[in-house]
Motif scaffolding. Structure first.
Motif, short mmCIF file in Angstrom:
data_model
loop_
_atom_site.label_atom_id
_atom_site.label_comp_id
_atom_site.label_asym_id
_atom_site.label_seq_id
_atom_site.Cartn_x
_atom_site.Cartn_y
_atom_site.Cartn_z
N ASN A 119 6.66 -10.54 -1.64
CA ASN A 119 8.13 -10.56 -1.63
C ASN A 119 8.75 -9.82 -2.80
O ASN A 119 9.91 -9.43 -2.74
N VAL A 120 8.00 -9.67 -3.89
CA VAL A 120 8.54 -8.93 -5.04
C VAL A 120 7.84 -7.58 -5.18
O VAL A 120 8.48 -6.53 -5.02
N GLN A 121 6.53 -7.62 -5.40
CA GLN A 121 5.82 -6.35 -5.60
C GLN A 121 5.90 -5.49 -4.34
O GLN A 121 6.10 -4.27 -4.42
N GLY A 122 5.76 -6.11 -3.19
CA GLY A 122 5.83 -5.35 -1.94
C GLY A 122 7.18 -4.66 -1.77
O GLY A 122 7.26 -3.51 -1.34
N VAL A 123 8.24 -5.35 -2.14
CA VAL A 123 9.58 -4.75 -2.01
C VAL A 123 9.73 -3.60 -2.99
O VAL A 123 10.30 -2.55 -2.66
N GLN A 124 9.15 -3.75 -4.18
CA GLN A 124 9.21 -2.65 -5.15
C GLN A 124 8.52 -1.40 -4.59
O GLN A 124 9.04 -0.29 -4.69
N ASP A 178 0.86 -1.19 0.00
CA ASP A 178 0.00 0.00 0.00
C ASP A 178 0.90 1.25 0.00
O ASP A 178 1.41 1.70 1.03
N THR A 179 1.06 1.81 -1.21
CA THR A 179 1.98 2.94 -1.40
C THR A 179 1.67 4.10 -0.44
O THR A 179 2.59 4.68 0.15
N ASP A 180 0.38 4.43 -0.29
CA ASP A 180 0.03 5.60 0.54
C ASP A 180 0.42 5.39 1.99
O ASP A 180 0.97 6.29 2.64
N THR A 181 0.15 4.18 2.50
CA THR A 181 0.49 3.89 3.90
C THR A 181 2.01 3.97 4.10
O THR A 181 2.49 4.60 5.06
#
Ligand code: NAD
Ligand code: TYD
Length: 341
Positions: free
Chosen positions: A101-106, A63-66
């Protein structure tokens, strides 16, 4: 005074890290961002819940905003533990592994880059990205990446994203690659807590294959101390291996657990091997020892006895997590409920 953002702080290693950090750095503050998957348990941090230096945010690292909001409130160090962490689950369904593990790290890296004020971003990775060893040799930081499970492939992908954010944007990031951890608060799906808690309940211990796969065990507190060093002193762009120097076969570990609990070997139940089961992991951690002064403190035999005692003394904690979703997972993974194996 330093401000830390710890992600996945309600999991096994993250909760040990936060508890240790608040003891060792009395002035520091910690925000814990955790989405509370099956593996996240706020009870692990009940003792610091009301500590004014600690704040829990229930949210997802995707969650980019958080993530941007937390960084905007002021953060010096990010330590990214948040992950799907179990090889067997990644074989049953790799989707959540790529997502977190991938998208979250990005998302985390991009937010950190835009924030622009971090002292360090620590990506908590694993020796499993190197794949499997034969009987000789140890992984160094320059060993080729050769992951064999969807879990380790997702972690390797994240490591490369971190590298790219350092190279492209100058993000002051390090990657740590640690061997197998053991200690308090580990979810009872991993070898040691699974076998300890099953043995306490006189349930079968499902040992994969011939039981001779080797892991290099480290006490979680030693891993956490190394991560603090990596955050506070690590050189941006570097990778640091972390190991315990305790290579044991799974059958040796099983024997230690049974002896500690005075339970019979007849509880061992050989089951079908894990697909692409890595044969041996062993870590060369001379780089972090020489450059950052890392030195594991916990003797393995003593660490295992203490861990067994911890599970004996915290029966409510693990009995609660071994219900509901756990039983469903057990059926999928082992073909039957724990008591019917
Ligand atoms: P764990 O499964 O016990 O905990 C993971 C935590 O992350 C949980 O609290 C969960 O709720 C949280 N989480 C999962 N997805 C999330 C998301 N999208 N957003 C926010 N939070 C999320 O894992 P662990 O064993 O404590 O491992 C922590 C880290 O250390 C992982 O990155 C793992 O790859 C790495 N690691 C583990 C070991 C080991 O032996 N356990 C060894 C080396 C490296
Ligand atoms: P695990 O704790 O899942 O960690 P990893 O696969 O990340 O190393 O497994 C540790 C070792 O124990 C590994 O060789 C697989 C083995 N194992 C079993 O034999 N039976 C089990 O039920 C589990 C969970 C693991």
């Amino acid at each position: 005074m330093a401000r830390w953002l710890v992600t996945g702080g309600c999991g096994f290693i993250g909760s040990n890290f936060i508890l240790g950090l608040l003891l060792k750095r009395r002035e520091d503050r910690v925000v814990n961002l955790d989405s509370l998957t099956y593996a996240g348990n706020p009870e692990n941090l009940a003792s610091i819940e009301k500590d004014p230096r600690y704040k829990f945010v229930h949210g997802d690292i995707r969650d980019t905003d958080t993530v941007a909001r937390i960084l905007g409130e002021g953060v010096d160090y990010v330590v990214n533990f948040a992950a799907e962490s179990h090889v067997d689950r990644s074989i049953l369904d790799s989707g959540p592994f790529i997502a977190t593990n991938v998208q979250g790290v990005q998302v985390m890296l991009d937010a950190a880059r835009k924030h622009g004020k971090l002292s360090k971003f620590v990506q908590v990775s694993t020796d499993e990205v190197y794949g499997s060893l034969g009987p000789e040799g140890r992984f160094t930081e320059t060993s080729p990446l050769a992951p064999n499970s969807p879990y380790s492939a997702s972690k390797a992908a994240a490591d490369l994203l971190v590298r790219s954010y350092f190279k492209t944007f100058g993000l002051p990031a390090v990657v740590t690659r640690c061997s197998n951890n053991y200690g308090p608060y580990q979810f009872p799906e991993k070898l040691i807590p699974l076998f300890v808690t099953n043995a306490m309940q006189d349930l079968p211990l499902p040992l994969y294959g011939d039981g001779k796969n080797v892991r290099d065990w480290i006490h979680v507190s030693d891993h956490c101390s190394a991560l603090m060093l990596a955050a506070e002193k690590g050189v941006p762009g570097e990778v640091y291996n972390i190991g315990g120097g305790n290579e044991r076969t799974n059958i040796e570990i099983t024997g230690m657990i049974l002896r500690a609990l005075r339970k019979p070997e007849s509880l061992i139940k050989p089951v079908k091997d894990r697909p692409a089961h890595d044969r041996r992991y062993a870590i060369d951690d001379s780089k972090i020892r020489a450059s950052l002064g890392m030195k594991p403190q916990v003797d393995f035999e003593q660490g295992i006895s203490e861990t067994v005692r911890w599970y004996a003394g915290n029966r409510k904690w693990w009995e609660r997590v071994k219900t509901g979703e756990y039983r469903e997972y057990y059926r999928k993974q082992y073909g039957s409920e724990p008591d019917r194996l």
